[in-house]
Write a protein that holds these residues in place. Structure first.
Motif, mmCIF file in Angstrom:
data_model
loop_
_atom_site.group_PDB
_atom_site.id
_atom_site.type_symbol
_atom_site.label_atom_id
_atom_site.label_comp_id
_atom_site.label_asym_id
_atom_site.label_seq_id
_atom_site.Cartn_x
_atom_site.Cartn_y
_atom_site.Cartn_z
ATOM 1 N N ALA A 171 0.859 -1.333 0.129
ATOM 2 C CA ALA A 171 0.079 -0.211 -0.066
ATOM 3 C C ALA A 171 1.012 1.261 0.023
ATOM 4 O O ALA A 171 0.575 2.120 -0.667
ATOM 5 C CB ALA A 171 -0.620 -0.066 1.243
ATOM 6 N N ALA A 172 2.000 1.216 0.975
ATOM 7 C CA ALA A 172 2.973 2.376 0.631
ATOM 8 C C ALA A 172 3.512 2.772 -0.562
ATOM 9 O O ALA A 172 3.724 3.705 -0.938
ATOM 10 C CB ALA A 172 3.960 2.180 1.780
ATOM 11 N N TYR A 173 3.785 1.553 -1.246
ATOM 12 C CA TYR A 173 4.355 1.804 -2.572
ATOM 13 C C TYR A 173 3.342 2.547 -3.576
ATOM 14 O O TYR A 173 3.643 3.253 -4.253
ATOM 15 C CB TYR A 173 4.652 0.509 -3.495
ATOM 16 C CG TYR A 173 6.095 -0.020 -2.779
ATOM 17 C CD1 TYR A 173 7.227 0.647 -2.989
ATOM 18 C CD2 TYR A 173 6.088 -1.456 -2.277
ATOM 19 C CE1 TYR A 173 8.383 -0.072 -2.760
ATOM 20 C CE2 TYR A 173 7.337 -1.920 -1.964
ATOM 21 C CZ TYR A 173 8.454 -1.264 -2.021
ATOM 22 O OH TYR A 173 9.709 -1.816 -1.789
ATOM 23 N N GLU A 174 2.006 2.237 -3.374
ATOM 24 C CA GLU A 174 1.005 2.661 -4.236
ATOM 25 C C GLU A 174 0.734 4.320 -3.733
ATOM 26 O O GLU A 174 0.933 5.268 -4.638
ATOM 27 C CB GLU A 174 -0.400 2.082 -4.058
ATOM 28 C CG GLU A 174 -0.280 0.463 -4.521
ATOM 29 C CD GLU A 174 -1.399 -0.332 -4.102
ATOM 30 O OE1 GLU A 174 -2.347 0.362 -3.412
ATOM 31 O OE2 GLU A 174 -1.820 -1.176 -4.644
ATOM 32 N N VAL A 175 0.823 4.459 -2.625
ATOM 33 C CA VAL A 175 0.627 5.672 -2.050
ATOM 34 C C VAL A 175 1.893 6.891 -2.366
ATOM 35 O O VAL A 175 1.603 7.876 -2.658
ATOM 36 C CB VAL A 175 0.588 5.976 -0.230
ATOM 37 C CG1 VAL A 175 0.825 7.197 0.301
ATOM 38 C CG2 VAL A 175 -0.717 5.189 0.029
ATOM 39 N N HIS A 176 3.362 6.208 -2.532
ATOM 40 C CA HIS A 176 4.171 6.868 -2.930
ATOM 41 C C HIS A 176 4.429 6.945 -4.350
ATOM 42 O O HIS A 176 5.292 7.713 -4.866
ATOM 43 C CB HIS A 176 5.524 6.459 -2.314
ATOM 44 C CG HIS A 176 5.417 6.888 -0.700
ATOM 45 N ND1 HIS A 176 6.172 8.010 -0.170
ATOM 46 C CD2 HIS A 176 4.909 6.419 0.263
ATOM 47 C CE1 HIS A 176 6.113 8.131 1.130
ATOM 48 N NE2 HIS A 176 5.455 6.956 1.481
ATOM 49 N N LEU A 232 -0.175 5.921 5.511
ATOM 50 C CA LEU A 232 -0.184 7.429 5.019
ATOM 51 C C LEU A 232 0.737 8.243 6.045
ATOM 52 O O LEU A 232 1.597 8.993 5.172
ATOM 53 C CB LEU A 232 -1.552 7.934 5.302
ATOM 54 C CG LEU A 232 -2.683 7.603 4.094
ATOM 55 C CD1 LEU A 232 -3.875 7.962 4.511
ATOM 56 C CD2 LEU A 232 -2.327 7.807 2.844
ATOM 57 N N ALA A 233 1.108 7.643 7.147
ATOM 58 C CA ALA A 233 2.089 8.486 7.751
ATOM 59 C C ALA A 233 3.665 7.943 7.642
ATOM 60 O O ALA A 233 4.614 8.544 7.933
ATOM 61 C CB ALA A 233 1.843 8.139 9.216
ATOM 62 N N ALA A 234 3.693 6.795 6.696
ATOM 63 C CA ALA A 234 5.120 6.321 6.721
ATOM 64 C C ALA A 234 6.109 7.214 5.562
ATOM 65 O O ALA A 234 5.331 7.722 4.515
ATOM 66 C CB ALA A 234 4.815 4.956 5.924
ATOM 67 N N PRO A 235 7.107 7.717 6.007
ATOM 68 C CA PRO A 235 7.886 8.492 4.986
ATOM 69 C C PRO A 235 8.314 7.907 3.832
ATOM 70 O O PRO A 235 8.681 8.662 2.969
ATOM 71 C CB PRO A 235 9.012 8.807 6.013
ATOM 72 C CG PRO A 235 9.317 7.775 6.915
ATOM 73 C CD PRO A 235 7.677 7.319 7.196
ATOM 74 N N GLU A 236 8.637 6.613 3.705
ATOM 75 C CA GLU A 236 8.841 5.830 2.340
ATOM 76 C C GLU A 236 8.385 4.348 2.613
ATOM 77 O O GLU A 236 7.949 4.018 3.680
ATOM 78 C CB GLU A 236 10.324 5.879 2.423
ATOM 79 C CG GLU A 236 10.896 5.184 3.549
ATOM 80 C CD GLU A 236 12.551 5.213 3.339
ATOM 81 O OE1 GLU A 236 12.916 5.971 2.507
ATOM 82 O OE2 GLU A 236 13.398 4.508 4.213
ATOM 83 N N PRO A 237 8.091 3.867 1.386
ATOM 84 C CA PRO A 237 7.507 2.425 1.583
ATOM 85 C C PRO A 237 8.352 1.471 2.348
ATOM 86 O O PRO A 237 7.894 0.697 3.110
ATOM 87 C CB PRO A 237 7.663 1.786 -0.123
ATOM 88 C CG PRO A 237 7.534 3.256 -0.612
ATOM 89 C CD PRO A 237 8.216 4.220 0.110
ATOM 90 N N GLU A 238 9.850 1.594 2.296
ATOM 91 C CA GLU A 238 10.672 0.645 2.966
ATOM 92 C C GLU A 238 10.352 0.875 4.853
ATOM 93 O O GLU A 238 10.729 0.024 5.426
ATOM 94 C CB GLU A 238 11.963 0.778 2.834
ATOM 95 C CG GLU A 238 12.528 0.267 1.387
ATOM 96 C CD GLU A 238 11.817 1.237 0.264
ATOM 97 O OE1 GLU A 238 11.366 2.461 0.621
ATOM 98 O OE2 GLU A 238 11.635 0.362 -0.839
ATOM 99 N N TRP A 280 -5.510 1.512 9.885
ATOM 100 C CA TRP A 280 -4.599 0.793 9.079
ATOM 101 C C TRP A 280 -4.234 1.774 8.063
ATOM 102 O O TRP A 280 -2.928 1.686 7.666
ATOM 103 C CB TRP A 280 -5.409 -0.477 8.565
ATOM 104 C CG TRP A 280 -4.350 -1.528 7.983
ATOM 105 C CD1 TRP A 280 -3.886 -2.583 8.449
ATOM 106 C CD2 TRP A 280 -3.672 -1.271 6.347
ATOM 107 N NE1 TRP A 280 -3.090 -3.274 7.709
ATOM 108 C CE2 TRP A 280 -2.958 -2.556 6.502
ATOM 109 C CE3 TRP A 280 -3.997 -0.718 5.580
ATOM 110 C CZ2 TRP A 280 -2.473 -2.638 5.378
ATOM 111 C CZ3 TRP A 280 -3.346 -0.732 4.126
ATOM 112 C CH2 TRP A 280 -2.591 -1.808 4.111
ATOM 113 N N ALA A 281 -5.176 2.343 7.474
ATOM 114 C CA ALA A 281 -4.817 3.346 6.400
ATOM 115 C C ALA A 281 -3.991 4.587 7.111
ATOM 116 O O ALA A 281 -2.984 4.897 6.209
ATOM 117 C CB ALA A 281 -5.989 3.963 5.891
ATOM 118 N N GLU A 282 -4.410 4.936 8.078
ATOM 119 C CA GLU A 282 -3.548 6.083 8.621
ATOM 120 C C GLU A 282 -1.849 5.776 9.025
ATOM 121 O O GLU A 282 -1.001 6.424 8.781
ATOM 122 C CB GLU A 282 -4.126 6.555 10.009
ATOM 123 C CG GLU A 282 -5.519 7.365 9.756
ATOM 124 C CD GLU A 282 -6.237 7.520 11.045
ATOM 125 O OE1 GLU A 282 -5.796 7.373 12.007
ATOM 126 O OE2 GLU A 282 -7.270 8.211 10.913
#
Length: 368
Positions: A48-53, A225-231, A220-222
């Motif tokens: 999900a983080a890959y998609e958001v970024h 969204l708070a992650a600075p990068e997918p990793e 879960w979504a929050e």
């Protein structure tokens, strides 16, 4: 994948269905906005983080036949629900953070916002009732559908349909010609409809809308969204070879460093980064091996007990048998070797390769 055909060659080109289908699939509009889709929530935080970024996919496969068949089937199902049962389909929903498309929605007749707008629709099968319903359609292989039958919907699937309900209930509908946009629409029931891609089996799960499930999904979504990068997000699934979702993930190479693997090592080796991680994995292996050993003994005894049982239903269980038929004769490699040696003919050999690596894990005795 090339076209397979039994047609006689006439010098007439035969269009390759799957090449065209994959081109068509890749040409479909896909949002590059950094908004989460409900279908991604609850699945894997790193994906999900890959998609958001806005990460560009590293793995676009040309063997997505099942997924493409599912897309075609999905479109037909929505047309039936729309034309035969009066559903509003493919509703665009967003709150500025989450963006998704609900497959089907029925507003309750007690508070139908645009009741007269239905006059042009066929009303014979119109499914209006005292409750609002939002439905999501899932097409599945027979094996995946069997998992749904045995275990029910996954948490991610319940998250998805609850988020559609939440967005409808909070005025998240956008640009609709009939339904009021920007206004709350009633949803009382959430529904998941699963359709088998091979034989058309249908399994339906529905439940009352649950605010607590929505809160869990939004939390879960929050987190993502708070992650600075997918990793910065953990891998929530077991990885290529162990998870079908990972096997088909468009970011699997980036996520699991597949380009850096050497000596045919498993992708999961990236998880054993230090002594603490290795120790944890050894503990998990030892615990699982002990449970597996005990389970195998229980299973073996139960199998022996059932050896003479007739097929049928026993309480909550159904027993059936397969196999047991005589096999045709098979080549005897040892006899062939003896014949060749007796004739003085060298035995053809091929490279032996390497033996498979085996692992042994034992617990170190505690010292006083």
């Amino acid at each position: 994948m090339t076209t397979n055909s039994t047609a006689k060659p006439l010098g007439v080109p035969i269009p390759d269905l799957w090449k065209g289908a994959h081109r068509d699939d890749r040409a479909r509009p896909r949002s590059r906005q950094r908004l989460l889709g409900p279908s991604s929530i609850g699945l894997c935080r790193r994906r999900a983080a890959y998609e958001v970024h806005g990460t560009w996919p590293t793995d676009l496969d040309d063997n997505k036949h099942g997924a493409i068949l599912g897309t075609w089937l999905h479109e037909g199902i929505l047309r039936v629900l729309r034309e035969q049962y009066g559903a509003w389909t493919e509703l665009e929903l967003t709150d500025g953070v989450i963006l998704g498309h609900a497959d089907a929605y029925w507003a309750p007749d007690r508070s139908h916002p645009h009741r007269q707008a239905l006059s042009h629709r066929a009303t014979e099968g119109l499914q209006l009732s005292g409750v609002g319903v939002v439905e999501d359609i899932k097409t599945k292989s027979t094996r995946a559908l069997d998992v749904v039958v045995r275990q029910g919907p996954s948490q991610a699937e319940w998250f998805q349909v609850h988020l559609y309900a939440h967005l409808l209930r909070t005025g998240g509908l956008k640009d609709h010609p009939e339904l009021p946009t920007g206004e709350p629409l009633p949803v009382d029931v959430v529904r998941l409809r699963y359709v088998g891609r091979e034989y058309g089996q249908v399994v339906v799960h529905q439940r009352p809308y649950d605010e607590d499930v929505t809160k869990q999904a939004l939390a879960w979504a929050e987190d993502v969204l708070a992650a600075p990068e997918p990793e910065a997000m953990p891998r929530d699934l077991d990885g290529p070879g162990l998870s079908i979702i990972c096997d088909n993930c468009p970011f699997r190479s980036a996520c699991w460093n597949l380009d850096q693997l050497t000596d045919d090592r498993a992708p999961q080796t990236v998880l054993a980064e230090d002594t603490a991680a290795i120790t944890e994995a050894l503990g998990a292996y030892a615990d699982a091996a002990e449970i597996e050993s005990a389970a195998k003994k229980r299973k073996a005894k139960a199998r022996k007990m059932l050896d003479a049982a007739d097929p049928g239903t026993y309480g909550a269980f159904k027993l059936s048998w397969s196999g047991g038929k005589p096999r045709p004769p098979e080549p005897d490699p040892e006899a062939m070797i003896r014949v060749l040696e007796g004739l003085g003919i060298d035995i053809p050999l091929r490279p032996g390769g390497r033996t498979s690596r085996t692992i042994s894990v034992s617990r170190v005795p505690e010292t006083g």
